[in-house]
Design a protein around this motif. Structure first.
Motif, PDB file in Angstrom:
ATOM      1  N   VAL A  40      78.266  42.782   1.894  1.00 42.94           N
ATOM      2  CA  VAL A  40      79.260  42.987   2.951  1.00 42.94           C
ATOM      3  C   VAL A  40      78.631  43.819   4.067  1.00 42.94           C
ATOM      4  CG1 VAL A  40      81.475  44.046   3.502  1.00 42.94           C
ATOM      5  CG2 VAL A  40      81.179  42.845   1.329  1.00 42.94           C
ATOM      6  N   THR A  41      78.823  43.383   5.279  1.00 41.63           N
ATOM      7  CA  THR A  41      78.251  44.058   6.446  1.00 41.63           C
ATOM      8  C   THR A  41      79.378  44.610   7.309  1.00 41.63           C
ATOM      9  OG1 THR A  41      76.368  42.548   6.450  1.00 41.63           O
ATOM     10  CG2 THR A  41      76.795  43.753   8.478  1.00 41.63           C
ATOM     11  N   ASP A  42      79.296  45.906   7.581  1.00 44.02           N
ATOM     12  CA  ASP A  42      80.216  46.540   8.528  1.00 44.02           C
ATOM     13  C   ASP A  42      79.456  46.777   9.824  1.00 44.02           C
ATOM     14  OD1 ASP A  42      82.359  46.666   6.759  1.00 44.02           O
ATOM     15  OD2 ASP A  42      81.742  48.606   5.963  1.00 44.02           O
ATOM     16  N   VAL A  43      80.021  46.339  10.925  1.00 49.16           N
ATOM     17  CA  VAL A  43      79.363  46.473  12.228  1.00 49.16           C
ATOM     18  C   VAL A  43      80.158  47.480  13.065  1.00 49.16           C
ATOM     19  CG1 VAL A  43      78.480  45.264  14.247  1.00 49.16           C
ATOM     20  CG2 VAL A  43      78.686  44.059  12.071  1.00 49.16           C
ATOM     21  N   THR A  44      79.505  48.581  13.408  1.00 48.10           N
ATOM     22  CA  THR A  44      80.186  49.593  14.231  1.00 48.10           C
ATOM     23  C   THR A  44      80.315  49.100  15.671  1.00 48.10           C
ATOM     24  OG1 THR A  44      78.148  50.725  14.838  1.00 48.10           O
ATOM     25  CG2 THR A  44      79.252  51.477  12.819  1.00 48.10           C
ATOM     26  N   GLY A  45      81.195  49.764  16.404  1.00 55.08           N
ATOM     27  CA  GLY A  45      81.387  49.389  17.801  1.00 55.08           C
ATOM     28  C   GLY A  45      80.143  49.585  18.640  1.00 55.08           C
ATOM     29  N   GLY A  46      79.387  50.652  18.341  1.00 53.29           N
ATOM     30  CA  GLY A  46      78.156  50.908  19.088  1.00 53.29           C
ATOM     31  C   GLY A  46      77.113  49.832  18.854  1.00 53.29           C
ATOM     32  N   ALA A  47      77.077  49.267  17.650  1.00 54.60           N
ATOM     33  CA  ALA A  47      76.129  48.192  17.356  1.00 54.60           C
ATOM     34  C   ALA A  47      76.638  46.849  17.867  1.00 54.60           C
ATOM     35  CB  ALA A  47      75.874  48.113  15.857  1.00 54.60           C
TER      36      ALA A  47
END
Length: 194
Positions: A40-47
């Motif tokens: 599972v990949t969580d993508v932050t807003g900055g990324a």
């Protein structure tokens, strides 16, 4: 509706700070269908949207120009403020509406691939909160830009003083020149004693 300088600071700085804070939270989550990455990949807003951080910072700097500059600087700063806020809103909304692409791009960067793998993705509540903050920033920027036309500039104490007296050939006399001639320039600034 017009806003004064104090309210303008609030309607721009608060959403900009909130948006900057929200870029540290995950905006999209999903899984890659690639053999090398199936977690599972969580993508932050900055990324997901690195430009949002820069555009929020530009909004803050443009607000500073609006509050301290003259008429021309306020006009330019107002345009920059509105454009930067709209850009931040567009980038944030794009991430929220396309979570699958966001996750796929993040996995491709993680694996150093040129093509994005197949992935699943969903938008988190943080992304929609960021969209709301970006919308508030855009509205606040527009109100501030419209209201700034009626603002006064800084007071006269920030203006340059009078031009010093010139010498016989037009050269400007400085305080140092007065000291050289034997006059004390501080005496002219002293209050009159009666």
């Amino acid at each position: 509706m017009t806003v004064d300088k104090k309210r303008a600071a609030l309607v721009v700085l608060v959403p900009a700070a909130a948006l900057l804070g929200l870029t540290t939270r995950p905006w999209a989550t999903g899984e890659s269908r690639d053999v090398l990455s199936q977690a599972v990949t969580d993508v932050t807003g900055g990324a997901a949207a690195p430009g949002v951080v820069g555009l929020a910072a530009v909004c803050v700097v443009a607000l500073l120009g609006l509050m301290t500059g003259g008429r021309v600087i306020r006009t330019v700063s107002a345009g920059v403020l509105v454009l930067a806020s709209l850009g931040a809103f567009a980038m944030t909304l794009l991430v929220a509406l396309r979570p699958v692409d966001t996750v796929a791009d993040a996995v491709a960067r993680e694996l150093a691939r040129t093509t994005a793998p197949d992935a699943t993705g969903s938008t988190t509540v943080w992304a929609w909160t960021a969209v709301g903050a970006a919308a508030l920033l855009a509205v606040g920027a527009a109100l501030t830009a419209l209201s700034s036309r009626s603002w006064a500039g800084l007071s006269g104490r920030y203006e340059r003083g009078e031009k010093p007296a010139s010498g016989p050939r037009g050269e400007v006399r400085t305080t140092w020149d007065e000291l050289t001639d034997g006059r004390d320039p501080t005496l002219r600034d002293a209050p009159d004693e009666t």
